[in-house]
Scaffold this motif. Structure first.
Motif, PDB file in Angstrom:
ATOM      1  N   ALA A  84      16.414  59.954 114.542  1.00  0.00           N
ATOM      2  CA  ALA A  84      17.516  59.385 113.767  1.00  0.00           C
ATOM      3  C   ALA A  84      17.053  58.622 112.526  1.00  0.00           C
ATOM      4  O   ALA A  84      17.670  58.712 111.474  1.00  0.00           O
ATOM      5  CB  ALA A  84      18.363  58.498 114.656  1.00  0.00           C
ATOM      6  N   LYS A  88      15.153  58.894 106.865  1.00  0.00           N
ATOM      7  CA  LYS A  88      15.448  57.719 106.065  1.00  0.00           C
ATOM      8  C   LYS A  88      14.139  57.056 105.612  1.00  0.00           C
ATOM      9  O   LYS A  88      13.950  56.755 104.437  1.00  0.00           O
ATOM     10  CB  LYS A  88      16.276  56.740 106.894  1.00  0.00           C
ATOM     11  CG  LYS A  88      16.717  55.526 106.123  1.00  0.00           C
ATOM     12  CD  LYS A  88      17.625  54.681 106.984  1.00  0.00           C
ATOM     13  CE  LYS A  88      17.976  53.384 106.288  1.00  0.00           C
ATOM     14  NZ  LYS A  88      18.871  52.583 107.099  1.00  0.00           N
ATOM     15  N   ARG A 102      19.213  60.963 108.662  1.00  0.00           N
ATOM     16  CA  ARG A 102      19.649  62.337 108.776  1.00  0.00           C
ATOM     17  C   ARG A 102      21.146  62.413 109.091  1.00  0.00           C
ATOM     18  O   ARG A 102      21.630  61.733 109.988  1.00  0.00           O
ATOM     19  CB  ARG A 102      18.854  62.918 109.941  1.00  0.00           C
ATOM     20  CG  ARG A 102      18.904  64.368 110.133  1.00  0.00           C
ATOM     21  CD  ARG A 102      18.051  64.681 111.358  1.00  0.00           C
ATOM     22  NE  ARG A 102      16.675  64.905 110.978  1.00  0.00           N
ATOM     23  CZ  ARG A 102      15.976  65.980 111.382  1.00  0.00           C
ATOM     24  NH1 ARG A 102      16.525  66.876 112.159  1.00  0.00           N
ATOM     25  NH2 ARG A 102      14.729  66.128 111.023  1.00  0.00           N
ATOM     26  N   VAL A 103      21.881  63.209 108.343  1.00  0.00           N
ATOM     27  CA  VAL A 103      23.308  63.369 108.637  1.00  0.00           C
ATOM     28  C   VAL A 103      23.544  64.779 109.157  1.00  0.00           C
ATOM     29  O   VAL A 103      23.296  65.751 108.444  1.00  0.00           O
ATOM     30  CB  VAL A 103      24.180  63.144 107.383  1.00  0.00           C
ATOM     31  CG1 VAL A 103      25.652  63.230 107.748  1.00  0.00           C
ATOM     32  CG2 VAL A 103      23.878  61.788 106.756  1.00  0.00           C
ATOM     33  N   TRP A 104      23.954  64.878 110.412  1.00  0.00           N
ATOM     34  CA  TRP A 104      24.180  66.204 110.956  1.00  0.00           C
ATOM     35  C   TRP A 104      25.482  66.250 111.754  1.00  0.00           C
ATOM     36  O   TRP A 104      26.002  65.225 112.172  1.00  0.00           O
ATOM     37  CB  TRP A 104      22.997  66.657 111.805  1.00  0.00           C
ATOM     38  CG  TRP A 104      22.908  66.087 113.186  1.00  0.00           C
ATOM     39  CD1 TRP A 104      23.361  66.649 114.341  1.00  0.00           C
ATOM     40  CD2 TRP A 104      22.292  64.848 113.585  1.00  0.00           C
ATOM     41  NE1 TRP A 104      23.065  65.842 115.419  1.00  0.00           N
ATOM     42  CE2 TRP A 104      22.419  64.738 114.992  1.00  0.00           C
ATOM     43  CE3 TRP A 104      21.642  63.824 112.893  1.00  0.00           C
ATOM     44  CZ2 TRP A 104      21.916  63.640 115.714  1.00  0.00           C
ATOM     45  CZ3 TRP A 104      21.159  62.733 113.608  1.00  0.00           C
ATOM     46  CH2 TRP A 104      21.292  62.652 114.997  1.00  0.00           C
ATOM     47  N   MET A 105      25.982  67.458 111.894  1.00  0.00           N
ATOM     48  CA  MET A 105      27.200  67.675 112.671  1.00  0.00           C
ATOM     49  C   MET A 105      26.980  68.891 113.553  1.00  0.00           C
ATOM     50  O   MET A 105      26.147  69.740 113.242  1.00  0.00           O
ATOM     51  CB  MET A 105      28.376  67.986 111.743  1.00  0.00           C
ATOM     52  CG  MET A 105      28.878  66.820 110.955  1.00  0.00           C
ATOM     53  SD  MET A 105      30.159  67.439 109.850  1.00  0.00           S
ATOM     54  CE  MET A 105      31.068  65.957 109.561  1.00  0.00           C
ATOM     55  N   PHE A 133      31.037  62.461 103.317  1.00  0.00           N
ATOM     56  CA  PHE A 133      29.703  62.131 102.793  1.00  0.00           C
ATOM     57  C   PHE A 133      29.470  62.532 101.338  1.00  0.00           C
ATOM     58  O   PHE A 133      28.474  62.143 100.758  1.00  0.00           O
ATOM     59  CB  PHE A 133      28.625  62.772 103.680  1.00  0.00           C
ATOM     60  CG  PHE A 133      28.744  62.395 105.130  1.00  0.00           C
ATOM     61  CD1 PHE A 133      28.414  61.114 105.550  1.00  0.00           C
ATOM     62  CD2 PHE A 133      29.224  63.298 106.066  1.00  0.00           C
ATOM     63  CE1 PHE A 133      28.539  60.747 106.880  1.00  0.00           C
ATOM     64  CE2 PHE A 133      29.359  62.939 107.406  1.00  0.00           C
ATOM     65  CZ  PHE A 133      29.017  61.662 107.820  1.00  0.00           C
TER      66      PHE A 133
END
Ligand code: SF4
Lengths: 505, 456
Positions: A84, A88, A102-105, A133
């Motif tokens: 996570a 960054k 990290r941006v995830w879906m 975002f």
């Protein structure tokens, strides 16, 4: 080779026909690879490993201002949960103060979706990613399940592109499609080439200024692309840029940790410089073919031999060999002085190296030639035509065991029990199995440590010296832990379960 | 919006993996049990990150991590079927790996192509004469649910095919379920403490997943008097199967955290099992005494520094209920938002909210169902006035967030303290620490208060 007209690039299995199951000497490996008779080898006993999805999406997620969407059941991508904060930190290290993790879906496909298809969910995810975002790019990673049920992610991407500002980049990285995780690099580069570069138009100056134009052209002639797919930490980038600066070049780093809107400049560079053919061969070849940017990709700058080779490749392209040789001589002299006091702790020591093919060969060579540590075995995740140069050092060396395997710790424990190395340098997920045998470990790559260039040599040497100076944690672990293998397994041929398929399919 | 619909079309940063990951963690926590994955090559490796680094840096254990045997379904198996490859993998696993129990875990691809696993299992068992370890099959396709489902799936397989049926039941013997290895990052510590307190009131306790447990205990679990499930969600379906196959009833309750919750938990159990009241009360008195002996050490600093906090809890149902009650009743804090992160069907939500009665002043107002990390802040400021620049605006302060690692940025954004208690936790290392019971609650107090004083 241009595959850019294709939605899905060919897998490595087909394009390069590498091998990932082999044990024996180097000669047979090189020979077998050339004849193409090793690429169908498999295992009748196997252990779980990674898939191209995990690698591809990790690479995509390291590009700032992006959202990655795993199109699949909720578990594909769960590996991100352990990371996570990672991207960054990596972005902050490069001066990006606004970095977010990290941006995830996940489109969280359910049993119902298996029957009725998951495209609607993917649409909803893309629109919401844009709303929440405002990213520059949205990468869609297609996973095993939607590939089998026939979702058309390219269609979804095309359909929605007009409605969102972010560039939508579909990646076909289904795990079951390839046995070679490295296909992931091709997939992500393919997406970048097709959807980012293919669509960015060169920025035309508003006012034509001849002087500025000339200055720009001059600069351009000395500007290179330095490629990092995520395996190079920031300290390594700094070191390689330092060396390139030293011979009069300017370098921009792509694609990881660089925001997508800056990618357009990649086409303007005088040369692309790879640090690893396993990563970049697909990309540099396409850059050359489509945008006329030539490249070098012979080796990774690890150890004085390979740093020299790497730097001279670059220098030769610009016709500045003499300058480069001067830099090399000065750097090597300085380094040697620094290494001298460390070398005594390596006398009589042996090591085992395990990682991707290019790094494995170069690191092993560095251990022997720079530090005087004897290498007793090398494992590569896979082996293909690009391995020959970095393995050159180990030609005709019957005292070095060569194993090709992605993880498969059962083969490794068997080998280590026989070879009893003093040190193990390896890749994540494999390290611990050496450690559990009591062998001190140096992780062979990592985002916060230095491995490349001259600084990398010194840093690795000093870390090895430190580890050897107190290996007790490893010793205790070896004494107090139980491995899951039967005692009888250690008496077997370590390669017993490699299935040789002779016909060149 | 995801709160309004039944099943959201997507989840942002899901706080769980798929059933396969949960099943791997569950098998890995059983002594000398080994999972054999029948799935695509990357499923195991990908899930390992989720059940190791994201689970307080839980190690690979006996045969976890990259050592897990796997069939590695590829294109060939997708087209021609994978049963033969699984058979081959099972045979070679027997040669290489020293296992006392094998669990075949099937993932997405195996289940979509429809391999006949039962036939493979049957033929394996038919050859069992040569002393092979027992084999069970847990279905864990990713599209069937989340990692908690994987825990249930393994338990169901074990209850049907591994636990030996018996008519005789032993008075005072109980099994504990509902504490999910890895997905409850403090699972082993929690189980150890639950066993301690239940033994304290005179019971014989099976926890199955701790160092003290054996596979023989699991095999013989069928003669228990009662199954205690310390979660309203996890292990409930498995307990139903246990009842059906072994005729043992179950008692579903919340994970007790703190002296008050643990005392009422033990009293309830005692009532169900008709235990001697005086003995139970004597134990409770001694435990309470010991607990407050330590707990009250924070009193001086609490009183001098005003340690009371507004609280946001971001947790799965099991932890959310228990943490809310602990914060309200033991710390004297004010939970203002409880975000329940596991997917819950619309019909079940009222029942979940109901569980917070007593633990929260106003459950209906406080509890939301929100899985998406970036939306927690939106949910909070639907309930608390946003800063409006006025002189007498009342900020959401002093505040604290108990959630997962993913919620740290949110906590920072509102200037709140933060502690990772719920999954995923990649920013802490967890060994035998637990938060359940008396001793666990003391750890929780230590960790929460330490977060408040960390800069002193
Ligand atoms: S289902 Fe396929 S894409 Fe998903 S983790 Fe497994 S191998 Fe990778």
């Amino acid at each position: 080779m241009s595959y850019l007209h294709l939605k899905v690039p060919p897998t490595r299995d087909i394009r390069l026909r590498p091998c990932n199951a082999y044990g024996g000497n180097l000669e047979n490996l090189v020979c077998g690879q050339k004849e193409g008779c090793l690429s169908n080898n498999g295992r009748t006993f196997a252990q779980t490993t990674g898939c191209q999805l995990t690698l591809a999406m990790g690479m995509a997620a390291s590009i700032p201002n992006t959202v990655v969407i795993y199109h699949g059941p909720v578990g594909c991508g769960a590996g991100s949960l352990g990371l996570a904060g990672q991207s960054k930190m990596s972005q902050q290290a490069r001066g990006n103060d606004d970095a977010v993790g990290r941006v995830w879906m996940s489109t969280n496909l359910s049993e119902v979706d298996i029957v009725s298809g998951g495209e609607k969910k993917l649409e909803a995810a893309i629109l919401e990613a844009e709303r929440r975002f405002r990213p520059h790019a949205i990468f869609i990673g297609n996973t095993c399940v939607p590939a089998i049920i026939g979702d058309d992610i390219d269609n979804v991407a095309t359909r929605l592109q007009d409605r969102v500002n972010a560039r939508i980049i579909p990646l076909h990285c289904e795990g079951f499609k390839t046995r070679f995780v490295a296909t992931a690099y091709d997939i992500v580069y393919h997406g970048i080439l097709r959807y980012l570069l293919g669509n960015q138009h060169d920025r035309k100056p508003i006012i034509e200024d001849e002087a500025a134009q000339i200055a720009y052209e001059l600069r351009r002639k000395k500007t290179v692309n330095l490629l990092n797919v995520g395996s190079m930490g920031y300290v390594d980038e700094v070191e390689l840029v330092r060396l390139l600066n030293a011979i009069g070049l300017e370098a921009n780093v792509y694609p990881c940790f660089t925001s997508p809107e800056k990618f357009v400049k990649v086409k303007d560079a005088a040369l692309s410089i790879s640090i690893c053919a396993t990563h970049d061969d697909y990309f540099v070849e396409h850059l050359k073919e489509h945008y006329g940017v030539p490249y070098v990709l012979n080796t990774i700058p690890i150890g004085t031999d390979n740093v020299r080779l790497w730097l001279l490749d670059v220098a030769d392209f610009f016709g500045i060999r003499e300058e480069a040789l001067k830099v090399i001589a000065a750097e090597e002299a300085e380094l040697n002085k620094a290494l001298e006091p460390l070398r005594k702790s390596f006398v009589g020591k042996t090591a085992f190296v395990s990682t991707g093919e290019i790094r494995a060969g170069a690191q092993a060579c560095m251990l022997e030639n720079d530090l005087g540590i004897k290498v007793v075995g090398i494992r590569a995740h896979h082996y293909d035509e690009f391995g020959e140069i970095v393995f050159e050092n180990f030609k005709d060396r019957d005292d070095v065991t060569i194993n090709v395997a992605a993880n498969q710790p059962f083969e490794q424990v068997n080998l280590l029990r026989r070879l009893k190395p003093d040190l193990y340098l390896g890749h994540g997920n494999s390290n611990v199995w050496a450690a559990k045998q009591g062998v001190p470990v140096l992780p062979i790559y990592g985002p916060n440590n230095s491995y490349l260039g001259y600084k990398g040599i010194f840093e690795v040497a000093s870390r090895l010296e430190r580890i050897l100076s107190n290996p007790r944690w490893y010793n205790t672990l070896g004494e107090t832990t139980q491995l899951p293998y039967k005692e009888s397994w250690y008496e077997q041929d370590p390669y017993l379960y490699i299935r040789q398929t002779t016909e060149a399919a | 919006m995801s709160t309004a619909t039944d099943r959201p079309p997507f989840i942002e940063k899901p706080r769980f993996s798929c059933p396969l990951g949960g099943a791997m963690a569950t098998v890995g926590a059983l002594p000398k049990a080994v999972a054999v994955l029948h799935a695509s090559q990357g499923c195991g490796g990908n899930s390992n990150g989720a059940i190791m680094q994201a689970a307080g840096h839980l190690g690979s254990g006996y045969c976890g991590g990259a050592s897990i045997p796997a069939s590695g379904i590829g294109e060939q198996q997708i087209v021609f079927g994978g049963a033969a490859r699984l058979e081959e993998q099972l045979e070679s696993t027997l040669e290489v790996i020293d296992a006392e129990l094998l669990v075949v875990i099937t993932g997405c691809t195996a289940e979509i192509i429809g391999d006949d696993i039962e036939a493979v299992v049957r033929s394996y068992r038919a050859a069992a004469a040569d002393g092979r370890p027992p084999l069970v099959h847990a279905s864990a396709a990713g599209f069937k649910g989340n990692s908690y489902f994987g825990y249930d799936s393994v338990l169901q397989a074990l209850f049907r095919d591994y636990v030996v049926p018996t008519k005789e039941k032993k008075k005072g013997k109980i099994n504990i379920w509902g504490v999910t290895p890895a997905l409850d990052v403090f699972w082993e510590g929690n189980l150890i403490e639950l066993r301690r307190v239940l033994e304290g009131i005179g019971l014989t306790v099976n926890t199955f997943f701790t160092k003290q447990d054996t596979l023989a205990d699991l095999r013989g679990a069928g003669d228990a008097e009662l199954n205690i499930v310390v979660s309203p969600v996890n292990g409930v379906a498995a307990a139903e199967v246990f009842k059906e196959v072994h005729g043992v009833d179950h008692f579903i309750t919340d994970l007790p955290i703190g002296a008050k919750a643990t005392a009422s938990f033990l009293r309830e159990v005692a009532k169900r099992l008709d235990l001697d009241n005086d003995e139970v009360e004597a134990f409770l008195v001694a435990e309470k005494d010991a607990y407050y002996h330590f707990f009250n050490r924070i009193s001086d600093s609490y009183a001098d520094l005003d340690f009371q906090r507004y609280l946001v809890i971001v947790a799965d149902t099991t932890y959310a209920v228990s943490l809310a009650s602990f914060a309200t009743h033991e710390l004297g804090w004010l939970p203002k938002l409880v975000a329940v992160t596991d997917p819950t069907d619309l019909e079940e939500r009222a029942a979940v909210v109901e569980r917070f009665t007593g633990g929260l002043a106003d459950p209906k107002e406080t509890v939301v169902f929100e899985a998406d990390t970036s939306q927690i802040s939106t949910r909070l400021f639907e309930r608390w006035p946003k800063p409006d620049g006025s002189k007498y605006y009342q900020p959401f302060s002093p505040a604290f967030v108990i959630g997962s690692r993913l919620d740290r940025e949110f906590a920072e954004s509102i200037g709140a303290g933060h502690l990772s208690v719920t999954y995923p936790i990649s920013n802490r290392c967890v060994l035998n620490r637990g938060y359940a019971g008396y001793r666990g609650a003391l750890h929780l107090v230590e960790d929460v208060i330490s977060a408040l004083v960390v800069n002193r």
